[in-house]
Enzyme design. Structure first.
Site, mmCIF file in Angstrom:
data_model
loop_
_atom_site.group_PDB
_atom_site.id
_atom_site.type_symbol
_atom_site.label_atom_id
_atom_site.label_comp_id
_atom_site.label_asym_id
_atom_site.label_seq_id
_atom_site.Cartn_x
_atom_site.Cartn_y
_atom_site.Cartn_z
ATOM 1 N N LYS A 116 0.834 -1.205 0.000
ATOM 2 C CA LYS A 116 0.000 0.000 0.000
ATOM 3 C C LYS A 116 0.866 1.252 0.000
ATOM 4 O O LYS A 116 0.516 2.267 -0.606
ATOM 5 C CB LYS A 116 -0.940 -0.005 1.209
ATOM 6 C CG LYS A 116 -2.018 -1.072 1.134
ATOM 7 C CD LYS A 116 -2.919 -1.039 2.357
ATOM 8 C CE LYS A 116 -3.999 -2.116 2.272
ATOM 9 N NZ LYS A 116 -4.882 -2.118 3.464
ATOM 10 N N SER A 124 -7.070 15.136 18.455
ATOM 11 C CA SER A 124 -8.444 15.377 18.016
ATOM 12 C C SER A 124 -9.201 16.193 19.051
ATOM 13 O O SER A 124 -8.885 16.158 20.245
ATOM 14 C CB SER A 124 -9.172 14.045 17.793
ATOM 15 O OG SER A 124 -10.550 14.261 17.527
ATOM 16 N N TYR A 153 -11.371 5.589 22.113
ATOM 17 C CA TYR A 153 -10.671 6.383 21.101
ATOM 18 C C TYR A 153 -10.457 7.806 21.610
ATOM 19 O O TYR A 153 -9.365 8.367 21.494
ATOM 20 C CB TYR A 153 -11.466 6.403 19.797
ATOM 21 C CG TYR A 153 -10.880 7.319 18.745
ATOM 22 C CD1 TYR A 153 -9.725 6.969 18.050
ATOM 23 C CD2 TYR A 153 -11.474 8.553 18.466
ATOM 24 C CE1 TYR A 153 -9.180 7.823 17.097
ATOM 25 C CE2 TYR A 153 -10.934 9.411 17.519
ATOM 26 C CZ TYR A 153 -9.786 9.039 16.830
ATOM 27 O OH TYR A 153 -9.242 9.886 15.893
ATOM 28 N N LYS A 206 -6.842 9.952 22.336
ATOM 29 C CA LYS A 206 -6.492 11.272 21.816
ATOM 30 C C LYS A 206 -6.147 12.235 22.953
ATOM 31 O O LYS A 206 -5.317 13.135 22.773
ATOM 32 C CB LYS A 206 -7.646 11.811 20.978
ATOM 33 C CG LYS A 206 -7.939 11.004 19.721
ATOM 34 C CD LYS A 206 -6.877 11.166 18.660
ATOM 35 C CE LYS A 206 -5.889 10.060 18.529
ATOM 36 N NZ LYS A 206 -4.890 10.257 17.454
#
Length: 328
Positions: free
Chosen positions: A64, A171, A204, A208
């Site tokens: 990739k 974030s 999550y 962050k």
């Protein structure tokens, strides 16, 4: 910052801007982790378009990475694009990447640590035993940030007064975690217990927050040669959300999400502009305050605690490796 209404308003009203056309990155070398797709790839493409001399894509999948390399070269054929294997679930892989950067690169000017996952179910990393969001987003990122300080600081000494840059992708969701594990005797150990996982995106979000706490402490220890900051890329339509099956999430993203290219603009802005932003939190391409918790005395205690626990974890996992030699 931090409220859902304000978040949605900014997503609709703010338009991320690309780097000004007159900014030249000629002669500079950059590393972007998670550079084979999404925001990482878009950031790499944008920097290459500004005459960046060399970019290293850190990617778990070399195939990739090679596809991403060809996409960059199709637009910027004069950029030297390298693809290096990097697996955030493996301490040996992260260490090998850091050693390669120190040994093989004659200079390193810009680092964007973008590799990340968003998993809504508790999964332990088979190799390290840590919960996967924490392993990839915090532990892997933190270890690499230490390992890349040597080439960043060596490059900074070549051009006094022009610090190199280390940007960690965090974030706005760091505002939204309860972070109940902060009160545990060992926060990171508590996060490895399934009963700590919480609902929906809470883990999550916590990862962050760990990014913010880590980069703020790191920025206080690196001296003047390396600017360490964090960037909120905003909600973007990227591969990060591929495992999110929350009802309505696709519709929400269609309405509110920016494109991956726009998210890439935010990453590049944080990594190139804002020369005053040591320890800063960059959101909507402006230095803003992180959450009230981060700025509180309780947050400062959590910052020190997370730093100490993370360093202790590294010292146990990588005995004999000097990870702190480039800190002041």
């Amino acid at each position: 910052m931090g409220g859902m209404a304000g978040f949605m308003y900014r997503q609709l009203k703010f338009t991320p801007k690309p780097l000004p056309v007159d900014v030249s990155l000629a002669g500079k070398t950059a590393i972007v982790t998670g550079g084979n797709a999404g925001l990482g790839l878009e950031a790499a493409k944008e920097m290459a378009a500004h005459d960046l001399s060399r970019i290293i894509l850190g990617t778990r999948s070399l195939s990739k990475g090679e596809t991403a390399k060809q996409e960059i070269l199709s637009q910027s054929p004069n950029c030297d694009v390298l693809v290096w294997e990097l697996d955030h679930t493996s301490f040996p892989s992260i260490r090998a990447f850091g050693q390669r950067a120190s040994q093989d690169l004659d200079r390193l000017d810009i680092v964007i640590l973008c590799a990340g996952v968003k998993l809504l179910n508790f999964i332990k990393c088979e190799e390290t035993g840590h919960e996967m969001n924490v392993q990839v987003n915090h532990i892997g990122t933190a270890l690499l940030s230490l390992l890349l300080l040597a080439p960043l600081q060596k490059t900074a000494k070549l051009t006094p007064g022009q610090p190199t840059r280390l940007t960690i992708v965090t974030s706005e969701v760091h505002f939204w975690t309860k972070f109940e594990s902060q009160s545990a005797p060992n926060t990171l150990a508590r996060l490895d217990e399934p009963s700590s996982f919480g609902q929906g995106m809470d883990r999550y979000n916590t990862s962050k927050l760990l990014n913010i706490l880590w980069l703020r402490e790191l920025s206080s220890k690196v001296g003047l040669d390396v600017i360490v900051n964090g960037v909120n890329p905003g909600l973007c339509a990227s591969t990060l959300h591929r495992s999110d099956t929350t009802p309505g999430v696709n519709t929400f993203n269609k309405i509110f999400a920016w494109t991956s290219a726009q998210g890439g603009h935010n990453l590049v802005d944080a990594a190139i502009q804002h020369s005053e932003s040591q320890g800063g939190y960059i959101s909507e391409q402006t230095t803003k305050e992180p959450s009230h918790f981060v700025l509180s005395p309780q947050g400062k205690q959590a910052q020190t605690k997370v730093w100490n626990e993370t360093v202790a974890l590294f010292q146990e996992a990588l005995p004999g490796v000097d990870l702190l030699g480039y800190l002041v």
